[in-house]
Design an enzyme around this catalytic site. Structure first.
Site, PDB file in Angstrom:
ATOM      1  N   ASP A  24       0.819  -1.231   0.000  1.00 41.56           N
ATOM      2  CA  ASP A  24       0.000   0.000   0.000  1.00 41.56           C
ATOM      3  C   ASP A  24       0.844   1.268   0.000  1.00 41.56           C
ATOM      4  O   ASP A  24       0.416   2.303   0.517  1.00 41.56           O
ATOM      5  CB  ASP A  24      -0.961   0.037   1.209  1.00 41.56           C
ATOM      6  CG  ASP A  24      -1.810  -1.211   1.301  1.00 41.56           C
ATOM      7  OD1 ASP A  24      -2.246  -1.691   0.248  1.00 41.56           O
ATOM      8  OD2 ASP A  24      -2.028  -1.701   2.421  1.00 41.56           O
ATOM      9  N   GLU A  25       2.030   1.215  -0.580  1.00 38.57           N
ATOM     10  CA  GLU A  25       2.900   2.396  -0.569  1.00 38.57           C
ATOM     11  C   GLU A  25       2.525   3.404  -1.642  1.00 38.57           C
ATOM     12  O   GLU A  25       3.065   4.519  -1.663  1.00 38.57           O
ATOM     13  CB  GLU A  25       4.374   1.986  -0.781  1.00 38.57           C
ATOM     14  CG  GLU A  25       4.967   1.083   0.285  1.00 38.57           C
ATOM     15  CD  GLU A  25       4.840  -0.390  -0.089  1.00 38.57           C
ATOM     16  OE1 GLU A  25       4.102  -0.702  -1.050  1.00 38.57           O
ATOM     17  OE2 GLU A  25       5.468  -1.222   0.595  1.00 38.57           O
ATOM     18  N   LYS A  55       2.272   2.226  -5.073  1.00 39.51           N
ATOM     19  CA  LYS A  55       2.954   1.747  -6.287  1.00 39.51           C
ATOM     20  C   LYS A  55       2.106   1.986  -7.532  1.00 39.51           C
ATOM     21  O   LYS A  55       2.631   2.295  -8.596  1.00 39.51           O
ATOM     22  CB  LYS A  55       3.261   0.239  -6.166  1.00 39.51           C
ATOM     23  CG  LYS A  55       4.271  -0.074  -5.080  1.00 39.51           C
ATOM     24  CD  LYS A  55       4.544  -1.563  -4.995  1.00 39.51           C
ATOM     25  CE  LYS A  55       3.383  -2.368  -4.484  1.00 39.51           C
ATOM     26  NZ  LYS A  55       3.017  -2.134  -3.081  1.00 39.51           N
ATOM     27  N   GLY A  78      -4.079  -4.324  -4.319  1.00 43.95           N
ATOM     28  CA  GLY A  78      -5.057  -3.329  -4.756  1.00 43.95           C
ATOM     29  C   GLY A  78      -4.306  -2.072  -5.136  1.00 43.95           C
ATOM     30  O   GLY A  78      -3.821  -1.369  -4.269  1.00 43.95           O
ATOM     31  N   HIS A  79      -4.145  -1.842  -6.435  1.00 46.24           N
ATOM     32  CA  HIS A  79      -3.386  -0.669  -6.882  1.00 46.24           C
ATOM     33  C   HIS A  79      -4.361   0.404  -7.359  1.00 46.24           C
ATOM     34  O   HIS A  79      -5.066   0.217  -8.341  1.00 46.24           O
ATOM     35  CB  HIS A  79      -2.408  -1.081  -7.992  1.00 46.24           C
ATOM     36  CG  HIS A  79      -1.340  -2.009  -7.500  1.00 46.24           C
ATOM     37  ND1 HIS A  79      -0.592  -2.825  -8.316  1.00 46.24           N
ATOM     38  CD2 HIS A  79      -0.889  -2.254  -6.244  1.00 46.24           C
ATOM     39  CE1 HIS A  79       0.256  -3.530  -7.583  1.00 46.24           C
ATOM     40  NE2 HIS A  79       0.098  -3.203  -6.326  1.00 46.24           N
ATOM     41  N   THR A  89      -6.071 -11.656   3.359  1.00 41.08           N
ATOM     42  CA  THR A  89      -7.095 -10.970   2.558  1.00 41.08           C
ATOM     43  C   THR A  89      -8.241 -11.919   2.163  1.00 41.08           C
ATOM     44  O   THR A  89      -9.154 -11.499   1.458  1.00 41.08           O
ATOM     45  CB  THR A  89      -6.472 -10.366   1.289  1.00 41.08           C
ATOM     46  OG1 THR A  89      -5.887 -11.423   0.531  1.00 41.08           O
ATOM     47  CG2 THR A  89      -5.420  -9.325   1.614  1.00 41.08           C
ATOM     48  N   GLN A 111       2.508  -5.909  -3.074  1.00 46.17           N
ATOM     49  CA  GLN A 111       2.826  -5.970  -1.636  1.00 46.17           C
ATOM     50  C   GLN A 111       4.153  -5.218  -1.361  1.00 46.17           C
ATOM     51  O   GLN A 111       4.504  -4.340  -2.131  1.00 46.17           O
ATOM     52  CB  GLN A 111       2.868  -7.414  -1.124  1.00 46.17           C
ATOM     53  CG  GLN A 111       1.491  -8.063  -1.046  1.00 46.17           C
ATOM     54  CD  GLN A 111       1.049  -8.727  -2.334  1.00 46.17           C
ATOM     55  OE1 GLN A 111       1.821  -9.395  -2.992  1.00 46.17           O
ATOM     56  NE2 GLN A 111      -0.197  -8.553  -2.702  1.00 46.17           N
ATOM     57  N   THR A 144       2.887 -12.340   3.347  1.00 54.64           N
ATOM     58  CA  THR A 144       2.135 -13.013   2.301  1.00 54.64           C
ATOM     59  C   THR A 144       2.940 -14.236   1.855  1.00 54.64           C
ATOM     60  O   THR A 144       4.030 -14.490   2.377  1.00 54.64           O
ATOM     61  CB  THR A 144       1.792 -12.041   1.149  1.00 54.64           C
ATOM     62  OG1 THR A 144       0.829 -12.657   0.292  1.00 54.64           O
ATOM     63  CG2 THR A 144       3.021 -11.624   0.359  1.00 54.64           C
ATOM     64  N   PRO A 185      -9.538  -1.044   7.730  1.00 51.87           N
ATOM     65  CA  PRO A 185      -8.736   0.119   8.133  1.00 51.87           C
ATOM     66  C   PRO A 185      -7.272  -0.280   8.270  1.00 51.87           C
ATOM     67  O   PRO A 185      -6.963  -1.367   8.771  1.00 51.87           O
ATOM     68  CB  PRO A 185      -9.319   0.522   9.496  1.00 51.87           C
ATOM     69  CG  PRO A 185     -10.216  -0.576   9.910  1.00 51.87           C
ATOM     70  CD  PRO A 185     -10.527  -1.440   8.727  1.00 51.87           C
ATOM     71  N   ARG A 186      -6.376   0.580   7.797  1.00 48.67           N
ATOM     72  CA  ARG A 186      -4.947   0.281   7.930  1.00 48.67           C
ATOM     73  C   ARG A 186      -4.429   0.843   9.243  1.00 48.67           C
ATOM     74  O   ARG A 186      -4.841   1.915   9.658  1.00 48.67           O
ATOM     75  CB  ARG A 186      -4.172   0.904   6.761  1.00 48.67           C
ATOM     76  CG  ARG A 186      -4.551   0.307   5.426  1.00 48.67           C
ATOM     77  CD  ARG A 186      -3.779   0.975   4.286  1.00 48.67           C
ATOM     78  NE  ARG A 186      -4.246   0.494   2.993  1.00 48.67           N
ATOM     79  CZ  ARG A 186      -4.392   1.257   1.915  1.00 48.67           C
ATOM     80  NH1 ARG A 186      -4.084   2.530   1.956  1.00 48.67           N
ATOM     81  NH2 ARG A 186      -4.837   0.748   0.791  1.00 48.67           N
ATOM     82  N   LEU A 234       3.199  12.617   1.016  1.00 47.65           N
ATOM     83  CA  LEU A 234       3.820  13.624   1.885  1.00 47.65           C
ATOM     84  C   LEU A 234       2.748  14.586   2.409  1.00 47.65           C
ATOM     85  O   LEU A 234       2.790  15.024   3.561  1.00 47.65           O
ATOM     86  CB  LEU A 234       4.895  14.392   1.096  1.00 47.65           C
ATOM     87  CG  LEU A 234       5.701  15.399   1.902  1.00 47.65           C
ATOM     88  CD1 LEU A 234       6.546  14.702   2.962  1.00 47.65           C
ATOM     89  CD2 LEU A 234       6.592  16.254   1.004  1.00 47.65           C
ATOM     90  N   THR A 288       2.501  14.225  -3.873  1.00 50.32           N
ATOM     91  CA  THR A 288       1.853  15.181  -2.960  1.00 50.32           C
ATOM     92  C   THR A 288       0.327  15.187  -3.114  1.00 50.32           C
ATOM     93  O   THR A 288      -0.339  16.131  -2.727  1.00 50.32           O
ATOM     94  CB  THR A 288       2.395  16.600  -3.239  1.00 50.32           C
ATOM     95  OG1 THR A 288       2.124  16.908  -4.627  1.00 50.32           O
ATOM     96  CG2 THR A 288       3.873  16.709  -2.971  1.00 50.32           C
TER      97      THR A 288
HETATM   98  P1  IMP Z   1      -2.510 -12.810   2.011  1.00 47.66           P
HETATM   99  O1  IMP Z   1      -1.615 -12.223   0.986  1.00 47.66           O
HETATM  100  O2  IMP Z   1      -3.970 -12.667   1.673  1.00 47.66           O
HETATM  101  O3  IMP Z   1      -2.154 -14.222   2.362  1.00 47.66           O
HETATM  102  O4  IMP Z   1      -2.336 -11.968   3.361  1.00 47.66           O
HETATM  103  C1  IMP Z   1      -1.145 -12.028   4.149  1.00 47.66           C
HETATM  104  C2  IMP Z   1      -0.838 -10.661   4.754  1.00 47.66           C
HETATM  105  O5  IMP Z   1      -0.432  -9.764   3.720  1.00 47.66           O
HETATM  106  C3  IMP Z   1      -2.028  -9.992   5.436  1.00 47.66           C
HETATM  107  O6  IMP Z   1      -1.553  -9.246   6.552  1.00 47.66           O
HETATM  108  C4  IMP Z   1      -2.548  -9.029   4.386  1.00 47.66           C
HETATM  109  O7  IMP Z   1      -3.237  -7.944   4.954  1.00 47.66           O
HETATM  110  C5  IMP Z   1      -1.249  -8.601   3.727  1.00 47.66           C
HETATM  111  N1  IMP Z   1      -1.412  -8.176   2.322  1.00 47.66           N
HETATM  112  C6  IMP Z   1      -1.557  -8.970   1.242  1.00 47.66           C
HETATM  113  N2  IMP Z   1      -1.641  -8.234   0.120  1.00 47.66           N
HETATM  114  C7  IMP Z   1      -1.525  -6.951   0.497  1.00 47.66           C
HETATM  115  C8  IMP Z   1      -1.486  -5.722  -0.232  1.00 47.66           C
HETATM  116  O8  IMP Z   1      -1.571  -5.663  -1.459  1.00 47.66           O
HETATM  117  N3  IMP Z   1      -1.331  -4.599   0.525  1.00 47.66           N
HETATM  118  C9  IMP Z   1      -1.191  -4.635   1.873  1.00 47.66           C
HETATM  119  N4  IMP Z   1      -1.208  -5.764   2.587  1.00 47.66           N
HETATM  120  C10 IMP Z   1      -1.378  -6.917   1.900  1.00 47.66           C
END
Ligand code: IMP
Length: 438
Positions: free
Chosen positions: A16-17, A19, A43-44, A132, A226, A241, A306-307, A334, A418
């Site tokens: 979730d940076e 990308k 999720g991009h 997920t 990821q 993951t 929520p993150r 930023l 930004t």
């Molecule tokens: P999985 O990839 O569904 O097996 O999840 C393993 C871990 O990776 C969990 O903590 C997910 O929330 C995290 N995760 C998987 N894909 C993403 C992503 O694209 N963004 C952020 N976290 C992710």
């Protein structure tokens, strides 16, 4: 053959940076954009002229008409999710004709993978990973267990005995594991076999395609999913993951050699987030976390969860820089820090008597670590950074913050985001990003 025109974009934190936005920005300079690992757990999010696109499996390059997109053998594919994504893009007016190549060696996710994942999470109880729920882990488990089903296996259609045998064995294993109504392997087989007709025109040998593209001098962008801390080998195991989200995954997940990669751009948020369970040393549990979450819209693009939010952790990013061989960073979001009076940057951890500058392997030890912070002045009293397009538009405190991030991470920052729109971006002249963006 000039391979230095190629670029890999990798996440330097917990995913979730941002990308998606950076790949979208860079994509016009490339002929091919290739995904090497993960699945529709990613999720991009890309915002173009006020329209939002969320891509899960398909590389973000698909939004640019001249770009060919590739899904490599290292990706796990839920064919239903792939079709839904293609349909969604077509409905938004994106021309997809002949623009997507799917590896014949990629493994598929079938309905029982999701059930097995739910069961595994239930059994873990308090130690659950908070995955997920897309079936990603169990599909990779089948791959490593050498009982997985690959895209090429679907080719036999309804009469393919090999596919029927594989599905049957896997569904019967599932039925031994999951209580309640047994699954009928014939139904799973029929659905899988039926998908081939639509899939077939997109399927091919990705390694061969990329070798020809590279030989013809076509520039390739490798799009990571990821982030380094979710990498199966290098992340905060077991809270990770099931694929290699670091640079090695590009070679194994696409069938290219290391010299094909060219340069490596790491993406890091100006603070830190994580979705799901596991250590997050700089986590905030105060009103500040809520503020960052609301201002930064920190909710999962795939799951809406929520993150968790925290300060920038330089120990995490330094580790990502080392493992990936990151040449430069793009720092995103930023502007989310604009209203803060004061900022903190974690430079290492205090763990009992020890001072650590890197993450320990043992997650329990990491959980017990306390971050060591540097405090920097914020820029709440200025007009802020939102929407800035030139470095000279940034308040002095924001520039000082970026300078400090460069120093503590040991790598230059070439791009600063930004805002969510393509245009809300600063590209530092003479930097790595500038090569593709100017
Ligand atoms: P999985 O990839 O569904 O097996 O999840 C393993 C871990 O990776 C969990 O903590 C997910 O929330 C995290 N995760 C998987 N894909 C993403 C992503 O694209 N963004 C952020 N976290 C992710």
């Amino acid at each position: 053959m000039t391979l230095d025109r190629n670029l890999a974009v990798v996440g330097a934190q917990w995913g979730d940076e941002g990308k998606g936005k950076i790949v979208d920005l860079l994509a016009p300079a490339f002929s091919v954009v290739a995904r090497s690992q993960g699945g529709h757990n990613a999720g991009h999010t890309v915002l173009v002229g006020g329209r939002q696109f969320i891509l899960h499996l398909i590389p973000s390059g698909i939004l640019h008409p001249g770009v060919t997109c590739v899904i490599g053998n290292g990706v796990v594919i839920d064919v239903g999710a792939l079709f839904a994504e293609l349909d969604g893009l077509a409905a938004q007016g994106i021309d997809l004709d002949g623009r997507l190549l799917v590896s014949d060696r990629a493994h598929v996710i079938l309905p029982y993978h999701r059930e097995i994942e739910r069961l595994a999470e239930e059994r873990r109880g308090a130690l659950r990973i908070d995955t997920t729920s897309r079936g990603i882990g169990p599909s990779y488990e089948d791959k490593a267990g050498r009982r997985g089903i690959r895209i090429a296996d679907l080719a036999g259609g309804a009469h393919g005995e090999r596919l029927a045998g594989l599905v049957r064995a896997n569904v019967e294993a599932r039925n031994r594991l999951v209580a309640g109504e047994p699954l009928d392997w014939r139904e799973v087989h029929a659905d899988a076999a039926e998908s081939w007709a639509r899939l077939q025109p997109m399927v091919g040998d990705v390694s061969e395609f990329l070798a020809s593209a590279l030989a013809a001098g076509r520039a390739v962008l490798f799009e990571g999913a990821q982030g380094a801390m979710l990498d199966l080998d290098h992340g905060t195991y077991p809270y990770v993951t099931s694929s290699n989200a670091t640079i090695g995954g590009v070679c194994t997940g696409l069938g290219v050699g290391p010299r094909a990669i060219g340069s490596v751009l790491g993406i890091a948020k100006a603070y830190t987030t994580r979705v799901g369970a596991g250590p997050l040393p700089t986590e905030l549990d105060s009103v500040l976390a809520d503020r960052l979450r609301e201002v930064g819209r920190e909710y999962g693009a795939s799951t809406g969860r929520p993150r968790r939010c925290g300060w920038f952790d330089a120990a995490v990013v330094r580790r990502a820089v080392r493992i990936n061989g990151i040449d430069a960073l793009a720092v995103t979001k930023l502007d989310v820090l604009d209203a803060l009076e004061e900022l903190r940057v974690c430079t290492g951890y205090r763990c009992g008597e020890a001072h650590l500058t890197d993450l320990p392997a043992d997650v329990e030890r990491l959980e017990a670590c306390r971050p060591v912070y540097e405090t920097l002045p914020g820029w709440a009293h200025t007009r802020g950074t939102a929407g800035a397009r030139r470095e000279t538009d940034l308040p002095a405190e924001a520039r000082a913050y970026l300078d400090r991030l460069e120093a503590v991470c040991g790598v230059p920052i070439s791009i600063v985001s930004t805002g969510s729109d393509r245009s809300e971006t600063i590209v530092r002249p003479e930097s790595l990003g500038a090569r593709w963006l100017t």
